[in-house]
Design a protein around this motif. Structure first.
Motif, PDB file in Angstrom:
ATOM      1  N   GLY A   1      12.645   6.330  -7.933  1.00 55.29           N
ATOM      2  CA  GLY A   1      13.901   5.437  -7.859  1.00 55.29           C
ATOM      3  C   GLY A   1      13.605   3.989  -6.942  1.00 55.29           C
ATOM      4  O   GLY A   1      14.234   3.278  -6.699  1.00 55.29           O
ATOM      5  N   THR A   2      12.262   4.039  -6.328  1.00 56.90           N
ATOM      6  CA  THR A   2      12.019   2.799  -5.440  1.00 56.90           C
ATOM      7  C   THR A   2      10.814   2.183  -6.035  1.00 56.90           C
ATOM      8  O   THR A   2       9.770   2.399  -5.018  1.00 56.90           O
ATOM      9  N   LEU A   3      10.517   1.584  -7.257  1.00 55.95           N
ATOM     10  CA  LEU A   3       9.337   1.217  -7.657  1.00 55.95           C
ATOM     11  C   LEU A   3       8.458   0.623  -6.778  1.00 55.95           C
ATOM     12  O   LEU A   3       7.029   0.752  -6.598  1.00 55.95           O
ATOM     13  N   GLY A   4       9.067  -0.418  -6.210  1.00 56.65           N
ATOM     14  CA  GLY A   4       8.150  -1.272  -5.456  1.00 56.65           C
ATOM     15  C   GLY A   4       7.038  -2.055  -6.232  1.00 56.65           C
ATOM     16  O   GLY A   4       7.258  -2.505  -7.494  1.00 56.65           O
ATOM     17  N   GLY A   5       5.698  -2.043  -5.767  1.00 53.06           N
ATOM     18  CA  GLY A   5       4.608  -2.391  -6.659  1.00 53.06           C
ATOM     19  C   GLY A   5       4.149  -1.454  -7.613  1.00 53.06           C
ATOM     20  O   GLY A   5       3.055  -1.623  -7.998  1.00 53.06           O
ATOM     21  N   ALA A   6       4.855  -0.469  -7.747  1.00 48.79           N
ATOM     22  CA  ALA A   6       4.375   0.873  -8.729  1.00 48.79           C
ATOM     23  C   ALA A   6       3.164   1.704  -8.478  1.00 48.79           C
ATOM     24  O   ALA A   6       2.895   2.136  -9.217  1.00 48.79           O
TER      25      ALA A   6
ATOM     26  N   LYS B   1       0.773  -0.997   0.001  1.00 55.30           N
ATOM     27  CA  LYS B   1      -0.143   0.029   0.007  1.00 55.30           C
ATOM     28  C   LYS B   1       0.906   1.355  -0.009  1.00 55.30           C
ATOM     29  O   LYS B   1       1.529   1.445   0.882  1.00 55.30           O
ATOM     30  N   PRO B   2       0.903   2.137  -1.050  1.00 53.85           N
ATOM     31  CA  PRO B   2       1.755   3.315  -1.092  1.00 53.85           C
ATOM     32  C   PRO B   2       1.334   4.235   0.088  1.00 53.85           C
ATOM     33  O   PRO B   2       0.171   4.462   0.142  1.00 53.85           O
ATOM     34  N   VAL B   3       2.461   4.989   0.649  1.00 52.62           N
ATOM     35  CA  VAL B   3       2.023   5.950   1.634  1.00 52.62           C
ATOM     36  C   VAL B   3       1.961   7.262   1.229  1.00 52.62           C
ATOM     37  O   VAL B   3       2.623   7.552   0.117  1.00 52.62           O
TER      38      VAL B   3
HETATM   39  C1  LIG Z   1       8.603   1.288   0.364  1.00 49.79           C
HETATM   40  S1  LIG Z   1       8.944   0.218  -1.150  1.00 49.79           S
HETATM   41  C2  LIG Z   1       8.433   1.351  -2.310  1.00 49.79           C
HETATM   42  C3  LIG Z   1       6.964   1.124  -2.768  1.00 49.79           C
HETATM   43  C4  LIG Z   1       6.385   2.037  -3.866  1.00 49.79           C
HETATM   44  N1  LIG Z   1       6.470   3.381  -3.952  1.00 49.79           N
HETATM   45  C5  LIG Z   1       5.040   1.558  -4.170  1.00 49.79           C
HETATM   46  O1  LIG Z   1       4.389   2.340  -4.685  1.00 49.79           O
HETATM   47  O2  LIG Z   1       4.795   0.348  -4.407  1.00 49.79           O
HETATM   48  C6  LIG Z   1      10.580   0.480  -1.281  1.00 49.79           C
HETATM   49  C7  LIG Z   1      11.291  -0.087  -2.394  1.00 49.79           C
HETATM   50  O3  LIG Z   1      12.584   0.300  -2.551  1.00 49.79           O
HETATM   51  C8  LIG Z   1      13.593  -0.556  -3.143  1.00 49.79           C
HETATM   52  N2  LIG Z   1      14.685   0.202  -2.791  1.00 49.79           N
HETATM   53  C9  LIG Z   1      15.196   0.224  -1.629  1.00 49.79           C
HETATM   54  N3  LIG Z   1      16.392   0.872  -1.597  1.00 49.79           N
HETATM   55  C10 LIG Z   1      16.638   0.964  -3.130  1.00 49.79           C
HETATM   56  C11 LIG Z   1      17.758   1.611  -3.771  1.00 49.79           C
HETATM   57  N4  LIG Z   1      18.752   1.969  -3.315  1.00 49.79           N
HETATM   58  N5  LIG Z   1      17.745   1.606  -5.059  1.00 49.79           N
HETATM   59  C12 LIG Z   1      16.514   0.967  -5.809  1.00 49.79           C
HETATM   60  N6  LIG Z   1      15.567   0.567  -4.972  1.00 49.79           N
HETATM   61  C13 LIG Z   1      15.635   0.408  -3.632  1.00 49.79           C
HETATM   62  C14 LIG Z   1      12.949  -1.719  -2.324  1.00 49.79           C
HETATM   63  O4  LIG Z   1      13.630  -2.811  -3.016  1.00 49.79           O
HETATM   64  C15 LIG Z   1      11.675  -1.538  -2.227  1.00 49.79           C
HETATM   65  O5  LIG Z   1      10.942  -2.301  -3.419  1.00 49.79           O
END
Ligand SMILES: C[S@@+](CC[C@H](N)C(=O)[O-])C[C@H]1O[C@@H](n2cnc3c(N)ncnc32)[C@H](O)[C@@H]1O
Length: 310
Positions: free
Chosen positions: A30-35, A8-10
């Motif tokens: 930079g941190t796509l996660g579940g996008a 769940k995106p914050v």
């Molecule tokens: C909090 S989640 C992001 C969730 C995303 N904003 C969403 O809407 O689903 C953090 C993500 O950042 C990635 N991550 C953490 N450090 C990173 C880095 N230095 N470079 C790229 N990805 C990174 C992790 O693998 C994780 O998938």
């Protein structure tokens, strides 16, 4: 098929308000996660906004590709560290950059990733599983004083030395291979006694930060984000603990000042003027509202900081 990648995106509304996506704009996540954030940025910048995105985690990249399929032709995503953004995203090309730091819910929930003391698995914790050092390598191989420093610096763990010495003793007779072995040792040393959080919480957080060099990535990533932003473009950073927030806050404030000083202490007589590189959009960090706090416990420690490149 990874469509069960549930994160769940914050602070979604706050992120969109900060980046103000518009058609024709170029954005980087930079941190796509579940996008979740990436999809919202692409939707808000329809029909012609562009997004470049990355994540260190191959599983997240697959999930993001699936989530963003409806925006085909408007994004490029790669597995990699956001600290390397400037190697593939042109300088001064972006209107907005987002870093939503830390781990995603699926990384914590999938036992085999070894991030969690709640489930027994190999002690791994690598976000990028092609990268070398695992948490087990660190726990079995690092000097006790280095482990203590990691537990203290990245986990604020008051018992850092005691835990590190106990690990050093224990590993003379066995290798630490699993999350449970480590969690059990910490629990034996520091019984739970009615505490809400597991006694190994801080040790696990600290190991995760060290294994993935999260603070090093953040320091390099802030510089990379500034490089790829256009003048007038904005950087939004969501942090989840004080160390991340402290680095982000200091970095933004330093670049927003119209002077520099040498050393640790800012003595007015010794200031040298210079042109600020950024301006702070909010002086204080933005935090989630009550509705989000009630709906998503993971948002509890989230803080959003936003700056604009000058
Ligand atoms: C909090 S989640 C992001 C969730 C995303 N904003 C969403 O809407 O689903 C953090 C993500 O950042 C990635 N991550 C953490 N450090 C990173 C880095 N230095 N470079 C790229 N990805 C990174 C992790 O693998 C994780 O998938």
């Amino acid at each position: 098929m990874v469509s069960n990648f549930a994160h769940k995106p914050v602070m979604m509304a706050e992120v969109l308000d900060a980046l103000k996506p518009r058609t024709g704009g170029r954005y980087a996540d930079g941190t796509l996660g579940g996008a979740g954030h990436a999809a919202a940025i692409l939707a808000a910048s329809s029909p012609a906004g562009w997004l470049s995105g990355c994540d260190r985690d191959g599983v997240a990249i697959e999930a993001a590709r699936e989530r963003l399929a409806e925006f085909a032709g408007r994004f490029e995503i790669r597995q990699g560290n956001y600290a390397d953004f400037a190697e593939w995203i042109p300088k001064a090309s972006c209107d907005g950059v987002l870093l939503d730091l830390g781990v995603s819910s699926p990384q914590l929930d999938v036992a085999e990733r070894g991030f969690s003391f709640m489930q027994d698995a190999k002690l791994d914790m690598r976000m990028d599983q092609s990268q070398g050092m695992t948490a087990a390598d660190l726990v079995n191989g690092a000097a006790a004083e280095d482990l203590a420093r990691i537990f203290w610096q990245y986990g604020d763990e008051r018992d850092s030395r005691r835990f590190a010495r106990a690990i050093e003793m224990d590993r003379k007779t066995r290798r630490f291979e699993t999350t449970k072995q480590l969690a059990d040792l910490i629990e034996r040393l520091s019984p739970r006694a009615g505490r809400k959080t597991h006694p190994a919480t801080k040790v696990f957080q600290a190991l995760r930060i060290a294994v993935n060099d999260e603070m090093g990535s953040l320091e390099r990533g802030l510089v990379a984000a500034l490089t790829i932003l256009k003048p007038g473009g904005r950087l939004a950073v969501i942090t989840f603990h004080s160390l991340e927030d402290g680095i982000t806050k200091r970095w933004m404030r330093d670049r927003a000042r119209d002077y520099v000083f040498d050393g640790e202490v800012d003595i007015p007589e010794l200031r040298r003027p210079r042109t600020p590189e950024v301006k702070l959009v909010n002086r204080k960090a933005i935090v989630p509202g009550d509705a989000e706090l009630a709906d998503n416990p993971r948002s509890r420690s989230a803080q959003l900081r936003v700056m604009e490149k000058i």
